[in-house]
Design a protein around this motif. Structure first.
Motif, mmCIF file in Angstrom:
data_model
loop_
_atom_site.group_PDB
_atom_site.id
_atom_site.type_symbol
_atom_site.label_atom_id
_atom_site.label_comp_id
_atom_site.label_asym_id
_atom_site.label_seq_id
_atom_site.Cartn_x
_atom_site.Cartn_y
_atom_site.Cartn_z
ATOM 1 N N MET A 318 0.789 -1.229 0.000
ATOM 2 C CA MET A 318 0.000 0.000 0.000
ATOM 3 C C MET A 318 0.820 1.278 0.000
ATOM 4 N N HIS A 319 2.130 1.169 0.105
ATOM 5 C CA HIS A 319 2.965 2.375 0.158
ATOM 6 C C HIS A 319 4.058 2.295 -0.896
ATOM 7 N N PRO A 320 3.695 2.518 -2.172
ATOM 8 C CA PRO A 320 4.671 2.369 -3.259
ATOM 9 C C PRO A 320 5.891 3.277 -3.133
ATOM 10 N N VAL A 321 5.727 4.478 -2.577
ATOM 11 C CA VAL A 321 6.870 5.390 -2.499
ATOM 12 C C VAL A 321 7.841 4.998 -1.399
ATOM 13 N N ASP A 322 7.475 4.012 -0.586
ATOM 14 C CA ASP A 322 8.371 3.499 0.454
ATOM 15 C C ASP A 322 8.678 2.025 0.224
#
Length: 535
Positions: A318-322
């Protein structure tokens, strides 16, 4: 007579008493899928915790989590089922008949054999506690604590002689508080109490609460393997076909290198020019211009791209940028629904299965930060890791990457010092590299069409073709052969009976592209291959 009746009564009574049978573990049911779960309460995470397994609450919220190797559930059908199963497991633990009553001070070099250990008060784990299965991998250990459980800093649980974390159970009738640095093994079930996992706590097992909040801070929780759990294998790997020869390829666009790029495998484009590669540094072929081999690779690339894009996902990250941050992935299909940034370190863990397959589907662009790393664990192999990126790909300086990457309609930019154990393709986009290393061996043998079309049944020429093709039977025979030609989408466009030793088919209506053919005899396929139209 009375004595015999008394003996019979005594035996019957004894067999009616609930007895825990060693070698038969507690039935967790759906709770076995959860690393963290509570029937009632919130689950709060602080910092970069690493979780492998689902996280859920049947009455509360999950907060503070980044990407986990599992699903997050809140008060739904799944959590309702888990609540029922957890309550059943708790009852089994509660009914287990004690075989020993150790001191409330656990650890300090202590070793326990399989059994049910009852502690009538709160307990503390200090130093090292060892569970010894004595060679029995089915050995079960249950610790019943009638109070809270706490640990001192850096205390640990050790398993020897076949003991497995999945067969270790801690039933706690109070607060569970694991101090910083604790390495716990086993399944913790806290009744009507919270669970606190402090900084750098590691659990090979599960933390499950009946009516209690769970709070973790930069902790590591991994569901244990074994105990009859099916080993994850991941989805079926696609057949690369002619792609196996190439390590860098674009179906449409220029392929441009600067600097001293070292490459094992072919490099090329099917619609553009390949330039800047030093033949002395390339172990494989440099396809300076489109040819039969690049057309062949394009056809297979489109098939693989479609297959990867249609795979159903097992886990939503759910957190593509991380993406990264020491996340550990197991053999599954993962999806990220936005622009993705690979940061720090990403691990692929095959859990001992060298054939395990991983798929990462990204609906957006992919960028790696400089010096980021992809690391393979426990038998994971780069050839079994597939990346499907629906967008551009940028790998920044000195990134270390592993796997077979397919970009759908995206440019590729591999910057200075990038190291790739794998292959990189795009269906449509310019491809640039700068002093990189690509190390995956191809074991290819160059699967060109000229080698696929053998003289055992027919010869088809020219290939590529423009206005017509000629089919020549290799040997004279009275048997009837039929030729079928299909588009890349499987639509049959030619069905011809080869009645003569030489047959000509007009192809002026064939658009440019790749086609498949089959030659059959008595409804059996005796030859097949690919044809390329160059109009």
């Amino acid at each position: 007579m009375k004595t015999k009746l008394l003996k019979r009564f005594t035996i019957t009574f004894l067999f009616s008493i609930p007895i825990f049978v060693f070698g038969q573990s507690i039935h967790l049911g759906s709770a076995a899928d959860y690393a963290l779960f509570t029937t009632d309460g919130a689950i709060n995470n602080n910092g970069n915790s690493q979780i492998s397994g689902n996280v859920g609450t049947d009455n509360g919220t999950n907060s503070g989590f980044g990407n986990i190797n599992g699903q997050l559930y809140e008060a739904n059908y799944m959590t309702g089922v888990c609540t029922t199963d957890l309550l059943g497991a708790y009852q089994e633990l509660n009914d287990a008949v004690p075989t020993s009553s150790p001191s409330s001070s656990l650890g300090n070099g202590q070793t326990l054999m399989s059994g049910v250990y009852a502690i009538s008060s709160s307990a503390t784990l200090n130093g090292e506690l060892t569970f010894d299965a004595n060679g029995d991998t089915n050995a079960v250990f249950i610790v019943q604590i009638n109070g809270s459980l706490s640990t001192t800093a850096n205390s640990s649980v050790k398993l020897i002689n076949g003991a497995q974390a999945c067969h270790v159970f801690w039933k706690v009738e109070g607060l569970v508080d694991l101090t910083a640095g604790t390495f716990m093994r086993g399944n913790i079930v806290a009744n009507n109490s919270p669970i606190n996992l402090h900084t750098n706590v590691q659990i090979e097992g599960r933390a499950l609460s009946i009516a209690g909040t769970i709070t973790i801070e930069r902790a590591f929780v991994n569901i244990p393997i074994g105990c009859g759990n099916l080993m994850l294998t991941g989805p079926e790997a696609p057949d690369l076909g002619a792609m196996v020869c190439y390590n860098l390829f674009t179906a449409k666009g220029s392929m441009t290198n600067t600097g001293a790029t070292k490459l094992t495998g072919d490099v090329g484009t099917n619609d553009g020019v390949t330039s800047g590669f030093d033949p002395l540094l390339v172990t494989g072929e440099i396809h300076a211009n489109p040819d039969v081999s690049t057309s062949d690779c394009t056809a297979d690339l489109l098939i693989v791209d479609t297959y990867l894009n249609t795979l159903n996902a097992d886990v939503l990250l759910m957190h593509p940028v991380d993406f990264g941050k020491n996340l550990v992935l197991t053999p599954r299909t993962y999806v990220l629904n936005d622009v993705t940034l690979l940061t720090d370190t990403l691990y692929f863990d095959a859990t001992g299965n060298q054939n395990a397959v991983f798929v990462i589907k990204i609906f957006g662009s992919l960028e790696t930060i400089a010096h980021s790393k992809v690391i393979l664990l426990n038998g994971a192999q780069a050839k079994n890791i597939y990346w499907e990126v629906n967008g551009t790909v940028t790998m920044n300086d000195f990134s270390e990457f592993a796997g077979i990457l397919v970009s759908n309609n995206g440019t590729i930019n591999l910057k200075k010092g990038v190291v790739i154990n794998g292959k990189v393709f795009t269906t449509n986009g310019d491809f640039t590299t700068d002093s990189i290393q690509v190390t995956m061996a191809t074991n290819c043998g160059h699967l060109g069409l000229s080698e696929q079309i053998k003289e055992d049944v027919v010869q088809i020429y020219p290939n590529p073709f423009t206005n017509e093709i000629h089919i020549q039977l290799a040997t004279s025979t009275n048997e009837v052969h039929e030729l079928k030609i299909y588009t890349i989408l499987g639509e049959e466009i030619i069905h011809s009976v080869l009645e003569n030793s030489n047959t000509t088919i007009v192809t002026t209506d064939f658009p440019t592209g790749v086609y498949f053919y089959q030659v059959t005899n008595n409804n059996q396929v005796v030859q097949s291959g690919k044809l390329v139209s160059k109009r």
